[in-house]
Design a protein around this motif. Structure first.
Motif, short mmCIF file in Angstrom:
data_model
loop_
_atom_site.label_atom_id
_atom_site.label_comp_id
_atom_site.label_asym_id
_atom_site.label_seq_id
_atom_site.Cartn_x
_atom_site.Cartn_y
_atom_site.Cartn_z
N ASP A 8 4.92 -3.35 -10.51
CA ASP A 8 3.83 -2.83 -10.01
C ASP A 8 3.32 -1.49 -9.98
O ASP A 8 2.26 -1.06 -10.16
N ASN A 9 4.18 -0.63 -10.33
CA ASN A 9 4.16 0.96 -10.18
C ASN A 9 4.28 1.43 -11.56
O ASN A 9 4.34 2.80 -11.79
N LEU A 10 4.32 0.49 -12.62
CA LEU A 10 4.26 1.11 -14.06
C LEU A 10 3.39 0.45 -14.72
O LEU A 10 3.15 -0.87 -14.90
N SER A 11 2.89 1.17 -15.62
CA SER A 11 1.24 0.64 -16.29
C SER A 11 1.12 1.51 -17.34
O SER A 11 1.73 2.49 -17.55
N THR A 12 0.01 0.81 -18.35
CA THR A 12 -0.20 1.60 -19.53
C THR A 12 -1.79 1.69 -19.51
O THR A 12 -2.41 0.80 -18.80
N LEU A 13 -2.19 2.59 -20.05
CA LEU A 13 -3.73 2.67 -20.34
C LEU A 13 -3.75 3.06 -21.74
O LEU A 13 -3.22 4.05 -22.08
N CYS A 14 -4.89 2.53 -22.48
CA CYS A 14 -5.09 2.74 -23.75
C CYS A 14 -6.68 3.16 -24.06
O CYS A 14 -7.36 2.15 -23.61
N TYR A 15 -6.97 4.00 -24.91
CA TYR A 15 -8.27 4.25 -25.31
C TYR A 15 -8.41 4.16 -27.00
O TYR A 15 -7.79 4.66 -27.66
N HIS A 45 -0.21 -3.56 -16.26
CA HIS A 45 1.16 -3.46 -15.76
C HIS A 45 2.53 -3.89 -16.57
O HIS A 45 2.13 -4.90 -17.33
N PHE A 46 3.64 -3.06 -16.57
CA PHE A 46 4.45 -3.57 -17.42
C PHE A 46 4.99 -4.95 -16.71
O PHE A 46 4.89 -5.35 -15.71
N GLU A 47 5.78 -5.75 -17.72
CA GLU A 47 6.31 -6.93 -17.35
C GLU A 47 7.88 -6.46 -17.43
O GLU A 47 8.17 -5.60 -18.18
N SER A 70 -2.14 1.16 -35.16
CA SER A 70 -1.95 2.42 -35.22
C SER A 70 -2.00 2.95 -33.91
O SER A 70 -3.43 3.01 -33.33
N TYR A 71 -1.24 3.53 -33.08
CA TYR A 71 -1.51 4.02 -31.75
C TYR A 71 -0.44 5.31 -31.52
O TYR A 71 0.59 5.60 -32.25
N ARG A 72 -0.67 6.09 -30.61
CA ARG A 72 -0.02 7.35 -30.08
C ARG A 72 0.07 7.47 -28.46
O ARG A 72 -0.73 7.30 -28.04
N TYR A 73 1.34 7.58 -28.10
CA TYR A 73 1.74 7.80 -26.88
C TYR A 73 1.46 9.29 -26.65
O TYR A 73 2.07 10.26 -27.33
N ARG A 74 0.29 9.45 -25.39
CA ARG A 74 -0.11 10.75 -25.20
C ARG A 74 0.49 11.53 -24.38
O ARG A 74 0.50 12.69 -24.13
N GLY A 75 0.76 10.84 -23.12
CA GLY A 75 1.28 11.27 -22.01
C GLY A 75 1.74 10.31 -20.86
O GLY A 75 1.53 9.17 -21.02
N ILE A 76 2.23 10.87 -19.93
CA ILE A 76 2.52 10.11 -18.55
C ILE A 76 1.85 10.81 -17.66
O ILE A 76 1.62 11.72 -17.24
N ILE A 77 1.07 9.72 -16.76
CA ILE A 77 0.27 10.07 -15.52
C ILE A 77 0.90 9.77 -14.50
O ILE A 77 1.09 8.39 -14.29
N TYR A 88 3.05 4.94 -12.13
CA TYR A 88 3.25 5.95 -13.27
C TYR A 88 2.84 5.07 -14.48
O TYR A 88 3.00 3.98 -14.90
N MET A 89 1.63 5.95 -15.33
CA MET A 89 1.00 5.13 -16.05
C MET A 89 1.27 5.93 -17.68
O MET A 89 1.02 7.29 -17.61
N SER A 90 1.59 4.93 -18.59
CA SER A 90 1.84 5.74 -19.91
C SER A 90 0.40 5.75 -20.65
O SER A 90 -0.25 4.58 -20.57
N LEU A 91 0.01 6.80 -21.20
CA LEU A 91 -1.48 6.87 -21.62
C LEU A 91 -1.25 6.90 -23.26
O LEU A 91 -0.49 7.98 -23.93
#
Length: 168
Positions: A8-15, A45-47, A70-77, A88-91
């Motif tokens: 629940d407290n770990l997620s990703t967001l992608c543009y 959310h992560f599994e 093709s993607y790039r890990y940009r930051g942690i929010i 905690y969201m991986s952007l």
């Protein structure tokens, strides 16, 4: 949906980016959605056992029909809500994907010119990370602290308070 435990407290967001536009999700479907009527990227959310990369690839496929190439890990929010919940969201950003677009069950997907994104109904803190993406800042850690009304109270970039509270 798999039988794996959701973190629940770990997620990703992608543009996803194409032709100077980001693929934005207008969250209109779910009831009691903290993002109701907001425009956000795609993700979720992560599994249990997933890496940020595995999670973003799965979530983008589920929400858009696209497979990232093709993607790039940009930051942690780090989001701290006024309700005392921390997420905690991986952007990520992505400039390569393939497949056929699919409807999203969480709202409407729309390609929006990058320069128009800040005019949408987005979270105040999102404006900070859009600026960091625009400036092509290398990997960053951004902490966004919201008050009980959903307003941005404080923001910290790489451990340091941003000028004027949040420097948007």
């Amino acid at each position: 949906m798999s039988d794996r435990r959701i973190m629940d407290n770990l997620s990703t967001l992608c543009y996803l980016e194409q032709d100077g536009k980001y693929l934005m999700l207008h969250r209109t479907v779910k009831k009691n959605d903290v993002n109701k009527d907001k425009w956000i990227g795609v993700g979720g959310h992560f599994e249990e056992g997933e890496s940020p990369e595995e999670c973003v690839i799965r979530e983008v496929k589920e929400e858009t029909g696209y497979t990232l190439t093709s993607y790039r890990y940009r930051g942690i929010i780090t989001f701290v809500s006024g309700a005392g919940v921390t997420e905690y969201m991986s952007l990520f950003t992505a400039d390569g994907f393939e497949g056929e677009p699919a409807a999203c069950d969480e709202g409407e997907l729309e390609w929006v010119p990058i320069e128009k994104v800040r005019e949408l109904n987005i979270w105040e803190g999102d404006k900070i990370f859009f600026r960091l993406l625009e400036e092509n800042v290398p990997f960053f850690s951004l902490k966004l602290v919201y008050d009980k009304k959903g307003g941005l109270a404080e923001a910290f970039l790489d451990g340091k308070a941003l000028e004027g509270g949040h420097g948007v």
